[in-house]
Write a protein that holds these residues in place. Sequence first.
Motif, PDB file in Angstrom:
ATOM      1  N   LEU A 157     -70.980  49.409  56.178  1.00  0.00           N
ATOM      2  CA  LEU A 157     -68.989  50.528  56.146  1.00  0.00           C
ATOM      3  C   LEU A 157     -68.191  49.399  55.297  1.00  0.00           C
ATOM      4  O   LEU A 157     -66.872  48.855  56.049  1.00  0.00           O
ATOM      5  N   LEU A 158     -67.910  49.912  54.425  1.00  0.00           N
ATOM      6  CA  LEU A 158     -66.629  49.139  53.098  1.00  0.00           C
ATOM      7  C   LEU A 158     -65.802  50.518  52.407  1.00  0.00           C
ATOM      8  O   LEU A 158     -66.235  51.062  52.278  1.00  0.00           O
ATOM      9  N   ASP A 159     -64.436  49.996  53.064  1.00  0.00           N
ATOM     10  CA  ASP A 159     -63.267  49.562  52.802  1.00  0.00           C
ATOM     11  C   ASP A 159     -63.155  50.238  51.478  1.00  0.00           C
ATOM     12  O   ASP A 159     -63.264  48.851  50.437  1.00  0.00           O
ATOM     13  N   GLY A 160     -63.911  50.905  50.639  1.00  0.00           N
ATOM     14  CA  GLY A 160     -63.150  51.390  48.502  1.00  0.00           C
ATOM     15  C   GLY A 160     -62.661  51.948  48.694  1.00  0.00           C
ATOM     16  O   GLY A 160     -62.292  52.614  47.387  1.00  0.00           O
ATOM     17  N   SER A 161     -61.003  52.354  49.794  1.00  0.00           N
ATOM     18  CA  SER A 161     -59.638  52.652  48.827  1.00  0.00           C
ATOM     19  C   SER A 161     -58.966  52.318  47.360  1.00  0.00           C
ATOM     20  O   SER A 161     -60.221  51.112  47.711  1.00  0.00           O
ATOM     21  N   SER A 186     -63.221  56.321  51.474  1.00  0.00           N
ATOM     22  CA  SER A 186     -62.152  56.169  51.624  1.00  0.00           C
ATOM     23  C   SER A 186     -60.889  57.201  52.689  1.00  0.00           C
ATOM     24  O   SER A 186     -61.298  57.847  53.446  1.00  0.00           O
ATOM     25  N   ARG A 187     -60.917  58.518  51.346  1.00  0.00           N
ATOM     26  CA  ARG A 187     -60.747  59.543  52.018  1.00  0.00           C
ATOM     27  C   ARG A 187     -61.672  60.649  52.273  1.00  0.00           C
ATOM     28  O   ARG A 187     -61.987  60.731  54.033  1.00  0.00           O
ATOM     29  N   ASP A 188     -63.599  59.915  51.883  1.00  0.00           N
ATOM     30  CA  ASP A 188     -64.605  60.738  52.614  1.00  0.00           C
ATOM     31  C   ASP A 188     -65.775  59.708  52.309  1.00  0.00           C
ATOM     32  O   ASP A 188     -64.875  59.120  51.724  1.00  0.00           O
ATOM     33  N   PRO A 189     -66.810  59.146  53.090  1.00  0.00           N
ATOM     34  CA  PRO A 189     -67.714  58.538  53.395  1.00  0.00           C
ATOM     35  C   PRO A 189     -68.438  59.035  52.458  1.00  0.00           C
ATOM     36  O   PRO A 189     -69.110  60.274  51.466  1.00  0.00           O
ATOM     37  N   LYS A 246     -65.484  52.593  44.641  1.00  0.00           N
ATOM     38  CA  LYS A 246     -65.421  53.988  45.229  1.00  0.00           C
ATOM     39  C   LYS A 246     -63.130  54.724  44.769  1.00  0.00           C
ATOM     40  O   LYS A 246     -63.839  55.587  43.478  1.00  0.00           O
ATOM     41  N   GLY A 247     -62.735  54.560  45.039  1.00  0.00           N
ATOM     42  CA  GLY A 247     -61.285  54.372  45.123  1.00  0.00           C
ATOM     43  C   GLY A 247     -60.939  55.775  46.424  1.00  0.00           C
ATOM     44  O   GLY A 247     -62.067  56.667  46.392  1.00  0.00           O
ATOM     45  N   GLY A 248     -59.389  55.934  45.780  1.00  0.00           N
ATOM     46  CA  GLY A 248     -59.219  56.924  46.327  1.00  0.00           C
ATOM     47  C   GLY A 248     -58.051  56.729  47.718  1.00  0.00           C
ATOM     48  O   GLY A 248     -58.188  55.830  47.827  1.00  0.00           O
ATOM     49  N   ARG A 249     -57.204  57.656  48.139  1.00  0.00           N
ATOM     50  CA  ARG A 249     -56.773  57.617  49.566  1.00  0.00           C
ATOM     51  C   ARG A 249     -56.621  59.071  49.889  1.00  0.00           C
ATOM     52  O   ARG A 249     -56.013  59.769  49.117  1.00  0.00           O
ATOM     53  N   PRO A 250     -56.097  58.713  51.247  1.00  0.00           N
ATOM     54  CA  PRO A 250     -56.090  58.204  52.117  1.00  0.00           C
ATOM     55  C   PRO A 250     -57.642  56.826  52.691  1.00  0.00           C
ATOM     56  O   PRO A 250     -57.989  57.756  52.582  1.00  0.00           O
ATOM     57  N   LEU A 251     -56.540  56.159  53.618  1.00  0.00           N
ATOM     58  CA  LEU A 251     -57.907  55.773  54.395  1.00  0.00           C
ATOM     59  C   LEU A 251     -57.929  56.257  55.353  1.00  0.00           C
ATOM     60  O   LEU A 251     -57.699  55.736  56.108  1.00  0.00           O
ATOM     61  N   ILE A 285     -77.006  47.639  64.185  1.00  0.00           N
ATOM     62  CA  ILE A 285     -75.754  46.724  63.834  1.00  0.00           C
ATOM     63  C   ILE A 285     -74.993  47.604  62.368  1.00  0.00           C
ATOM     64  O   ILE A 285     -75.025  47.984  61.726  1.00  0.00           O
ATOM     65  N   LEU A 286     -73.589  46.948  63.078  1.00  0.00           N
ATOM     66  CA  LEU A 286     -72.484  47.788  61.831  1.00  0.00           C
ATOM     67  C   LEU A 286     -71.701  46.976  61.639  1.00  0.00           C
ATOM     68  O   LEU A 286     -71.237  46.378  62.068  1.00  0.00           O
ATOM     69  N   ILE A 287     -71.386  46.435  60.465  1.00  0.00           N
ATOM     70  CA  ILE A 287     -70.658  45.605  59.923  1.00  0.00           C
ATOM     71  C   ILE A 287     -69.172  46.276  58.507  1.00  0.00           C
ATOM     72  O   ILE A 287     -69.667  47.097  57.715  1.00  0.00           O
ATOM     73  N   LEU A 288     -68.570  46.362  59.422  1.00  0.00           N
ATOM     74  CA  LEU A 288     -66.969  47.087  58.942  1.00  0.00           C
ATOM     75  C   LEU A 288     -66.193  46.113  57.814  1.00  0.00           C
ATOM     76  O   LEU A 288     -66.293  44.980  58.625  1.00  0.00           O
ATOM     77  N   LEU A 289     -66.339  45.735  56.651  1.00  0.00           N
ATOM     78  CA  LEU A 289     -65.103  45.314  55.911  1.00  0.00           C
ATOM     79  C   LEU A 289     -63.649  46.510  55.915  1.00  0.00           C
ATOM     80  O   LEU A 289     -64.070  47.322  54.798  1.00  0.00           O
ATOM     81  N   SER A 290     -62.789  46.744  56.206  1.00  0.00           N
ATOM     82  CA  SER A 290     -61.697  47.006  56.329  1.00  0.00           C
ATOM     83  C   SER A 290     -60.386  46.359  56.012  1.00  0.00           C
ATOM     84  O   SER A 290     -59.650  45.256  56.111  1.00  0.00           O
ATOM     85  N   GLY A 291     -59.813  46.677  54.161  1.00  0.00           N
ATOM     86  CA  GLY A 291     -58.269  46.306  54.027  1.00  0.00           C
ATOM     87  C   GLY A 291     -56.849  46.694  54.056  1.00  0.00           C
ATOM     88  O   GLY A 291     -55.961  46.079  53.699  1.00  0.00           O
ATOM     89  N   ALA A 292     -57.482  47.870  55.029  1.00  0.00           N
ATOM     90  CA  ALA A 292     -55.711  48.524  55.137  1.00  0.00           C
ATOM     91  C   ALA A 292     -55.593  49.355  56.951  1.00  0.00           C
ATOM     92  O   ALA A 292     -57.191  49.607  57.408  1.00  0.00           O
ATOM     93  N   ARG A 293     -54.582  49.274  56.694  1.00  0.00           N
ATOM     94  CA  ARG A 293     -54.936  50.186  58.696  1.00  0.00           C
ATOM     95  C   ARG A 293     -55.296  51.904  57.890  1.00  0.00           C
ATOM     96  O   ARG A 293     -54.396  52.281  57.745  1.00  0.00           O
ATOM     97  N   SER A 294     -56.220  52.623  59.358  1.00  0.00           N
ATOM     98  CA  SER A 294     -56.753  54.058  58.775  1.00  0.00           C
ATOM     99  C   SER A 294     -55.369  54.791  58.819  1.00  0.00           C
ATOM    100  O   SER A 294     -54.591  54.885  59.610  1.00  0.00           O
ATOM    101  N   SER A 295     -55.563  56.038  58.836  1.00  0.00           N
ATOM    102  CA  SER A 295     -54.879  56.973  58.078  1.00  0.00           C
ATOM    103  C   SER A 295     -54.733  57.642  59.660  1.00  0.00           C
ATOM    104  O   SER A 295     -54.196  58.958  60.095  1.00  0.00           O
ATOM    105  N   ASP A 296     -56.555  57.731  59.325  1.00  0.00           N
ATOM    106  CA  ASP A 296     -57.097  58.712  61.153  1.00  0.00           C
ATOM    107  C   ASP A 296     -56.913  57.915  62.352  1.00  0.00           C
ATOM    108  O   ASP A 296     -57.005  56.668  62.124  1.00  0.00           O
ATOM    109  N   ASN A 297     -57.401  58.336  63.313  1.00  0.00           N
ATOM    110  CA  ASN A 297     -58.173  58.285  64.592  1.00  0.00           C
ATOM    111  C   ASN A 297     -58.851  57.289  64.668  1.00  0.00           C
ATOM    112  O   ASN A 297     -59.456  58.376  64.326  1.00  0.00           O
ATOM    113  N   VAL A 298     -59.161  56.423  65.214  1.00  0.00           N
ATOM    114  CA  VAL A 298     -60.111  55.710  64.691  1.00  0.00           C
ATOM    115  C   VAL A 298     -60.825  54.939  66.389  1.00  0.00           C
ATOM    116  O   VAL A 298     -62.246  55.151  67.015  1.00  0.00           O
ATOM    117  N   ASP A 299     -60.371  55.555  68.036  1.00  0.00           N
ATOM    118  CA  ASP A 299     -61.182  55.213  68.847  1.00  0.00           C
ATOM    119  C   ASP A 299     -61.791  56.171  69.519  1.00  0.00           C
ATOM    120  O   ASP A 299     -63.086  55.428  69.264  1.00  0.00           O
TER     121      ASP A 299
END
Length: 252
Positions: free
Chosen positions: A35-39, A75-78, A103-108, A137-151
């Motif tokens: 799961l790659l941060d494309g924002s 980014s905004r959408d997966p 992909k580009g876009g925001r918010p994350l 197995i999920l491997i997440l690469l994230s470069g910024a804090r999320s704009s929505d709830n992750v919990d």
Amino acid sequence: MASGFAVLKESVLRAKHVVFLLVDQTAPRKDVVFLLDGSDYTRNAFPAMKDFVQRVVEKLNVMENRDRVSVVQYSRDPEAHFYLNTYTGKEETLDAVRALRHKGGRPLNTGAALQYVRDSAFSPSSGSRRQEGVPQILILLSGARSSDNVDTPATSLKESGVLIFAIGTKNSSREVEKISSDPTYAQSVSDFSELPNVQQQFLASVNTAVLEVTQTSPPVLGKTDLTILLLISSDRLFCGVFIPFCPQCREK
């Protein structure tokens, strides 16, 4: 089934030479989703992220009935680039990774992306073998804090049996640690150009967790850990297992 076995037996007995090879299927299988941060935050870092995915895939045993790989960028959408059952070979999987574009876009919206991989990427229709006991197995690469709830979505993934590993930057390190299945499954880098420095340790952590899950999981009925490959050859005879109807075996 019996008639098919009889045909096989007759073919073997008539063959001049028969080769029996054993293929070990006991190594743990894995379903791995990236799961790659494309924002917009990762525009300059995306080549390093893609290289990291490529290096990890090169270490996996991607082939039929072994490891499976999927890549989702968000980014905004997966957006799923390919699912677990899209490719069965390592080279075609690597070609698909090399072809990834930012992909580009925001918010994350990391929370929405986590929910998406739970509902779609790890579904049986997308190639998930969770019901067969294959580690998810999920491997997440994230470069910024999320704009929505992750919990909530992170908890839902963990409860469904998915092991979450994550790498974040200084902007997302605390969040990815919270998302990960265990704090030791999360790593932090100043920026994604440092990914090669953590790759070996990261892979060791993944492999250790997969081995532990595999050893504690009950066996799945109807599955076999051994494949017998029979080849008709005109060269020489090598028999690696006792087969009752094999002429060479009867001479042993």
